[in-house]
Design a protein around this motif. Structure first.
Motif, mmCIF file in Angstrom:
data_model
loop_
_atom_site.group_PDB
_atom_site.id
_atom_site.type_symbol
_atom_site.label_atom_id
_atom_site.label_comp_id
_atom_site.label_asym_id
_atom_site.label_seq_id
_atom_site.Cartn_x
_atom_site.Cartn_y
_atom_site.Cartn_z
ATOM 1 N N TYR A 12 -0.482 -5.927 -10.864
ATOM 2 C CA TYR A 12 0.035 -6.850 -11.878
ATOM 3 C C TYR A 12 -0.834 -6.743 -13.130
ATOM 4 C CZ TYR A 12 2.580 -8.807 -7.914
ATOM 5 O OH TYR A 12 3.398 -8.967 -6.812
ATOM 6 N N PRO A 13 -0.711 -5.633 -13.862
ATOM 7 C CA PRO A 13 -1.612 -5.371 -14.998
ATOM 8 C C PRO A 13 -1.514 -6.377 -16.138
ATOM 9 C CG PRO A 13 0.212 -3.805 -14.969
ATOM 10 C CD PRO A 13 0.265 -4.552 -13.670
ATOM 11 N N GLU A 14 -0.430 -7.124 -16.204
ATOM 12 C CA GLU A 14 -0.287 -8.108 -17.287
ATOM 13 C C GLU A 14 -1.252 -9.283 -17.126
ATOM 14 O OE1 GLU A 14 3.443 -5.909 -16.383
ATOM 15 O OE2 GLU A 14 2.123 -7.218 -15.203
ATOM 16 N N ALA A 15 -1.770 -9.479 -15.923
ATOM 17 C CA ALA A 15 -2.717 -10.568 -15.639
ATOM 18 C C ALA A 15 -2.166 -11.925 -16.064
ATOM 19 C CB ALA A 15 -4.071 -10.303 -16.319
ATOM 20 N N ASP A 16 -0.868 -12.129 -15.833
ATOM 21 C CA ASP A 16 -0.233 -13.372 -16.264
ATOM 22 C C ASP A 16 0.223 -14.241 -15.098
ATOM 23 O OD1 ASP A 16 1.791 -11.733 -15.381
ATOM 24 O OD2 ASP A 16 3.071 -11.969 -17.154
ATOM 25 N N ILE A 17 -0.141 -13.873 -13.881
ATOM 26 C CA ILE A 17 0.196 -14.672 -12.707
ATOM 27 C C ILE A 17 -1.061 -15.409 -12.254
ATOM 28 C CG2 ILE A 17 0.991 -14.622 -10.307
ATOM 29 C CD1 ILE A 17 2.557 -12.098 -10.974
ATOM 30 N N PRO A 18 -0.991 -16.727 -12.066
ATOM 31 C CA PRO A 18 -2.176 -17.481 -11.629
ATOM 32 C C PRO A 18 -2.718 -16.960 -10.299
ATOM 33 C CG PRO A 18 -0.457 -18.978 -12.397
ATOM 34 C CD PRO A 18 0.165 -17.618 -12.321
ATOM 35 N N VAL A 19 -4.048 -16.837 -10.226
ATOM 36 C CA VAL A 19 -4.694 -16.276 -9.031
ATOM 37 C C VAL A 19 -5.770 -17.233 -8.530
ATOM 38 C CG1 VAL A 19 -6.013 -14.366 -8.057
ATOM 39 C CG2 VAL A 19 -4.285 -13.910 -9.817
ATOM 40 N N CYS A 20 -5.748 -17.464 -7.228
ATOM 41 C CA CYS A 20 -6.797 -18.227 -6.552
ATOM 42 C C CYS A 20 -7.401 -17.325 -5.486
ATOM 43 C CB CYS A 20 -6.206 -19.483 -5.903
ATOM 44 S SG CYS A 20 -7.372 -20.418 -4.868
ATOM 45 N N GLN A 21 -8.720 -17.363 -5.339
ATOM 46 C CA GLN A 21 -9.379 -16.558 -4.313
ATOM 47 C C GLN A 21 -9.947 -17.457 -3.222
ATOM 48 O OE1 GLN A 21 -11.919 -13.404 -5.688
ATOM 49 N NE2 GLN A 21 -12.802 -13.038 -3.684
ATOM 50 N N LEU A 22 -9.800 -16.988 -1.982
ATOM 51 C CA LEU A 22 -10.321 -17.685 -0.805
ATOM 52 C C LEU A 22 -11.345 -16.793 -0.126
ATOM 53 C CD1 LEU A 22 -10.218 -19.906 1.451
ATOM 54 C CD2 LEU A 22 -8.266 -18.641 2.414
ATOM 55 N N GLY A 47 -12.975 -6.874 -5.002
ATOM 56 C CA GLY A 47 -11.983 -6.807 -3.940
ATOM 57 C C GLY A 47 -10.673 -7.471 -4.327
ATOM 58 N N ALA A 48 -10.738 -8.335 -5.329
ATOM 59 C CA ALA A 48 -9.531 -9.018 -5.822
ATOM 60 C C ALA A 48 -8.978 -8.350 -7.077
ATOM 61 C CB ALA A 48 -9.849 -10.488 -6.098
ATOM 62 N N TRP A 49 -9.837 -8.152 -8.090
ATOM 63 C CA TRP A 49 -9.271 -7.700 -9.366
ATOM 64 C C TRP A 49 -8.938 -6.212 -9.414
ATOM 65 C CZ3 TRP A 49 -11.793 -3.994 -12.199
ATOM 66 C CH2 TRP A 49 -13.174 -3.881 -12.100
ATOM 67 N N VAL A 50 -9.609 -5.388 -8.599
ATOM 68 C CA VAL A 50 -9.290 -3.950 -8.633
ATOM 69 C C VAL A 50 -7.832 -3.694 -8.223
ATOM 70 C CG1 VAL A 50 -9.738 -1.731 -7.534
ATOM 71 C CG2 VAL A 50 -11.638 -3.066 -8.445
ATOM 72 N N TRP A 72 -4.074 5.020 -6.065
ATOM 73 C CA TRP A 72 -3.794 4.547 -7.431
ATOM 74 C C TRP A 72 -2.287 4.523 -7.696
ATOM 75 C CZ3 TRP A 72 -1.546 6.171 -11.979
ATOM 76 C CH2 TRP A 72 -1.933 5.516 -13.156
ATOM 77 N N LYS A 73 -1.599 5.586 -7.309
ATOM 78 C CA LYS A 73 -0.157 5.667 -7.546
ATOM 79 C C LYS A 73 0.590 4.608 -6.742
ATOM 80 C CE LYS A 73 -0.086 10.588 -8.709
ATOM 81 N NZ LYS A 73 0.440 11.941 -8.355
ATOM 82 N N PHE A 74 0.116 4.356 -5.527
ATOM 83 C CA PHE A 74 0.762 3.320 -4.711
ATOM 84 C C PHE A 74 0.661 1.956 -5.384
ATOM 85 C CE2 PHE A 74 0.099 -0.152 -1.673
ATOM 86 C CZ PHE A 74 1.357 -0.187 -1.077
ATOM 87 N N PHE A 75 -0.543 1.595 -5.817
ATOM 88 C CA PHE A 75 -0.712 0.285 -6.440
ATOM 89 C C PHE A 75 0.039 0.183 -7.766
ATOM 90 C CE2 PHE A 75 -4.594 -0.048 -3.698
ATOM 91 C CZ PHE A 75 -4.207 -1.210 -3.034
ATOM 92 N N LYS A 76 0.077 1.263 -8.526
ATOM 93 C CA LYS A 76 0.797 1.245 -9.796
ATOM 94 C C LYS A 76 2.306 1.081 -9.591
ATOM 95 C CE LYS A 76 -0.400 1.814 -13.536
ATOM 96 N NZ LYS A 76 -0.728 0.842 -14.607
ATOM 97 N N SER A 77 2.802 1.492 -8.433
ATOM 98 C CA SER A 77 4.233 1.351 -8.139
ATOM 99 C C SER A 77 4.524 0.086 -7.331
ATOM 100 C CB SER A 77 4.735 2.584 -7.368
ATOM 101 O OG SER A 77 4.110 2.672 -6.092
#
Length: 233
Positions: A155-165, A146-149, A25-30
């Motif tokens: 990127y907690p702001e969720a303001d970057i466009p995301v495409c999943q493959l 697997g993508a949103w977690v 959790w700390k790794f992803f938050k940083s």
């Protein structure tokens, strides 16, 4: 702005999104300290979307998919009841505790990142130009856990466009390696490419937290480091 790096991350349990006691959790938050450059868009490949042919999601806004299979079935029904209780409806004969509140919080999480149809189009173009033939488009699918977690923490702001493959588990490693080579030009367009999953994924063999890893898992990780760290890969 062009990007140099491509990342593979282990998203772990869905509870990573709400449990700050998990070391990852700390790794992803940083994350923004690890990778401060802001991408123009994100292409994420999750091991939880498995299709016969490469498929991209083409949506204006990503829905949050709760594709959790590790909880008892009764828990899903209890979540529905608990939501009703939270909304002020009387539920007779049921007591809710902190564990239920924990699960409720997990199912209430949202990651409404904008979609990236332009990235989906480029993915299809690049794959077909490299001989992959059929590439499908899914106009309804959002982001699985697997993508949103990981993205919710990165990127907690969720303001970057995301495409999943998707991945295709009936194909071998060479097939997917060649997919990666075909998609490399996206980095020059500022698209951050992320693979999300886990090097090993045997839920039946997982012990309590801080348990030593299974010998076969250690052996596989050790073997995996050899090609990944090989110069020029």
């Amino acid at each position: 702005m062009a990007l140099k790096e491509t990342f593979y991350v282990s998203h772990g349990s869905p509870t990573l999104s709400i449990d700050d006691s998990i070391p990852a959790w700390k790794f992803f938050k940083s994350w923004k300290e690890v990778f401060p450059q802001r991408p123009s868009a994100i292409l994420i490949i999750s091991g939880h979307w498995d299709t016969a042919v490469p498929t991209v999601n083409v949506v204006d806004r990503n829905e949050t998919i709760y594709d959790f299979y590790g909880f008892p079935k009764v828990m899903y029904k209890l979540v529905e009841i608990f939501i009703s209780w939270k909304q002020g409806l009387e539920i007779s004969g049921i007591q809710f505790d902190n564990d239920m509140d924990y699960l409720f919080n997990l199912f209430q999480l949202k990651y409404p990142a904008p979609g990236a149809p332009h990235v989906a189009k480029r993915v299809k173009e690049l794959l077909q130009a490299s001989g992959f033939g059929r590439v499908d488009q899914d106009t309804k699918r959002g982001l699985d856990h697997g993508a949103w977690v990981p993205l919710m923490l990165m990127y907690p702001e969720a303001d970057i466009p995301v495409c999943q493959l998707s991945v295709s588990s009936h194909k071998d490693g060479t097939y997917h390696y060649n997919m990666g080579k075909a998609l490399a030009p996206l980095k020059d367009e500022g698209v951050l490419i992320i693979g999300s999953g886990s090097a090993t994924h045997n839920l039946r063999a997982i012990g309590p937290r801080n348990s030593p890893p299974a010998p076969w898992a250690v052996a596989f990780d050790s073997w995996l480091k050899i090609p990944l760290l090989k110069e020029g890969l």
